[in-house]
Design an enzyme around this catalytic site. Structure first.
Site, mmCIF file in Angstrom:
data_model
loop_
_atom_site.group_PDB
_atom_site.id
_atom_site.type_symbol
_atom_site.label_atom_id
_atom_site.label_comp_id
_atom_site.label_asym_id
_atom_site.label_seq_id
_atom_site.Cartn_x
_atom_site.Cartn_y
_atom_site.Cartn_z
ATOM 1 N N ARG A 160 0.846 -1.187 0.000
ATOM 2 C CA ARG A 160 0.000 0.000 0.000
ATOM 3 C C ARG A 160 0.884 1.240 0.000
ATOM 4 N NH1 ARG A 160 -1.963 -3.491 4.049
ATOM 5 N NH2 ARG A 160 -4.057 -4.332 3.650
ATOM 6 N N LYS A 184 -1.741 -2.281 7.804
ATOM 7 C CA LYS A 184 -2.889 -1.785 8.564
ATOM 8 C C LYS A 184 -2.951 -2.451 9.936
ATOM 9 C CE LYS A 184 -6.186 -0.485 4.944
ATOM 10 N NZ LYS A 184 -7.524 -0.783 4.391
ATOM 11 N N HIS A 254 -2.897 1.523 -5.440
ATOM 12 C CA HIS A 254 -3.770 0.388 -5.161
ATOM 13 C C HIS A 254 -4.068 -0.405 -6.426
ATOM 14 C CE1 HIS A 254 -5.472 -0.950 -1.377
ATOM 15 N NE2 HIS A 254 -6.456 -1.496 -2.051
ATOM 16 N N ARG A 257 -1.285 -2.656 -6.733
ATOM 17 C CA ARG A 257 -1.474 -3.717 -5.730
ATOM 18 C C ARG A 257 -2.396 -4.809 -6.291
ATOM 19 N NH1 ARG A 257 -1.511 -4.790 -0.162
ATOM 20 N NH2 ARG A 257 -3.516 -5.423 0.742
ATOM 21 N N HIS A 280 -3.938 -9.347 3.831
ATOM 22 C CA HIS A 280 -5.373 -9.355 4.095
ATOM 23 C C HIS A 280 -5.672 -10.205 5.325
ATOM 24 C CE1 HIS A 280 -6.442 -8.408 -0.380
ATOM 25 N NE2 HIS A 280 -6.184 -7.334 0.322
ATOM 26 N N TYR A 289 -10.149 -11.318 -6.408
ATOM 27 C CA TYR A 289 -9.264 -11.413 -7.566
ATOM 28 C C TYR A 289 -9.601 -12.624 -8.417
ATOM 29 C CZ TYR A 289 -6.732 -7.960 -4.869
ATOM 30 O OH TYR A 289 -6.408 -6.838 -4.150
#
Length: 328
Positions: A160, A184, A254, A257, A280, A289
């Site tokens: 990110r 995150k 992104h 990404r 994730h 995806y």
């Protein structure tokens, strides 16, 4: 005093957002910005100062006007609007938990519905488009070498923009080679680096101390998230000359990404490994995806035989409701 908005906002941000939940700095800023946008609007509507606002002035009608303001004036999408509303609903629950006399007010705030929005299709770059993007920086210059290394690092790791801006020299192991990313929620993950990525980074961080940032601006400070976004968008505009399809895509960190994830998926890497690679928490997040790869769907369809054509059913001659039901 117990009705003033200001003390409740301060308590919510300090005690709940920063203390009890210990949210990441980015999430803290998101909650803070919600009130920075709402309170001036509420004060204007109530014809008072922000410091003089009371909880009674924060009503569902005001929040609906706030939603329209975000949508029409600030041009926010449904997901951003829902983030703002979710923050306000959490604030209302916090107030009710610490002041039962405001339970009715809190309940009214909870009646504000989030906006329905269909998930946007995943935007990613094909290999040819990614190659066009990587070919734009002039690697003969120091800044061009930095920009090339940054674009390559984004594609290699699926990082990110915030993770890139926090990357320091000590986060790199150019012998393995590997990078440690701080994601995150203060989650840490490690991503292997391609040899070409490691070589580019080695030139960029030459003679740097361990605590210095990897990607620096002209003032010697780490690039901000905004700086990373601007850099990617600038090179995407240039690359659109070679790859015209880029003009129809919103290319940013992104998007790269997503491109990393699609490249891994098409290379046969399993979904769970991609989840760990991207950082994730939920496998469901990564599953988008697999659903988005139209090429893989087309190949799967080609391997399937066409169904046998069946004779058409005879239409029922029976009338009335039973006839209608038989005809379905």
């Amino acid at each position: 005093m117990n009705d003033l908005v200001g003390p409740w906002v301060r308590r919510f941000l300090v005690e709940y957002v920063m203390g009890e939940r210990n949210y990441s700095p980015n999430t803290q800023h998101s909650y803070r910005d919600t009130f920075r946008l709402l309170l001036p609007l509420a004060a204007k509507q109530g014809r008072c100062t922000v410091e003089g606002l009371t909880l009674g002035r924060i009503k569902p009608k005001l929040l609906r006007e706030f939603t329209r303001h975000l949508e029409q004036v600030r041009h926010c999408g449904p997901s951003t609007i829902n983030q703002r509303l979710a923050a306000l609903r959490a604030w209302a629950r916090f107030v009710a938990a610490h002041s039962p006399e405001h339970l009715e007010w809190s309940t009214q705030i909870q009646t504000i519905h989030l906006k329905k929005c269909a998930p946007a299709p995943v935007s990613y770059l094909e290999k040819e488009e990614m190659h066009a993007l990587l070919s734009q920086p002039d690697r003969r210059a120091a800044q061009g070498l930095r920009d090339y290394a940054l674009l390559l690092f984004l594609y290699n790791t699926g990082a990110r923009a915030s993770e890139v801006s926090r990357l320091t020299v000590e986060d790199l192991d150019l012998v393995m080679p590997m990078a440690t990313l701080h994601g995150k929620g203060r989650k840490i993950r490690q991503c292997p680096l391609w040899k070409v990525t490691a070589e580019a980074l080695r030139e960029v961080v030459l003679n740097r101390s361990a605590h210095q940032g990897v990607f620096l601006n002209r003032h010697g400070e780490s690039l901000t998230r905004y700086g990373v976004h601007i850099l990617v968008k600038r090179y995407a505009r240039q690359a659109a000359v070679k790859a015209p399809t880029l003009r129809n895509k919103r290319v940013g960190p992104h998007c790269i990404r997503h491109s990393t994830a699609m490249s891994l998926l098409r290379s046969g890497v399993d979904i769970n490994t991609i989840r760990i690679w991207l950082g994730h928490v939920s496998l469901q997040t990564t599953h988008i995806y697999a659903e988005s790869d139209l090429k893989m769907k087309a190949k799967a369809l080609a391997r399937c035989e066409a169904p046998l054509v069946q004779a058409a059913k005879r239409r029922s001659t029976e009338k009335g409701l039973l006839g209608f039901l038989k005809s379905l």
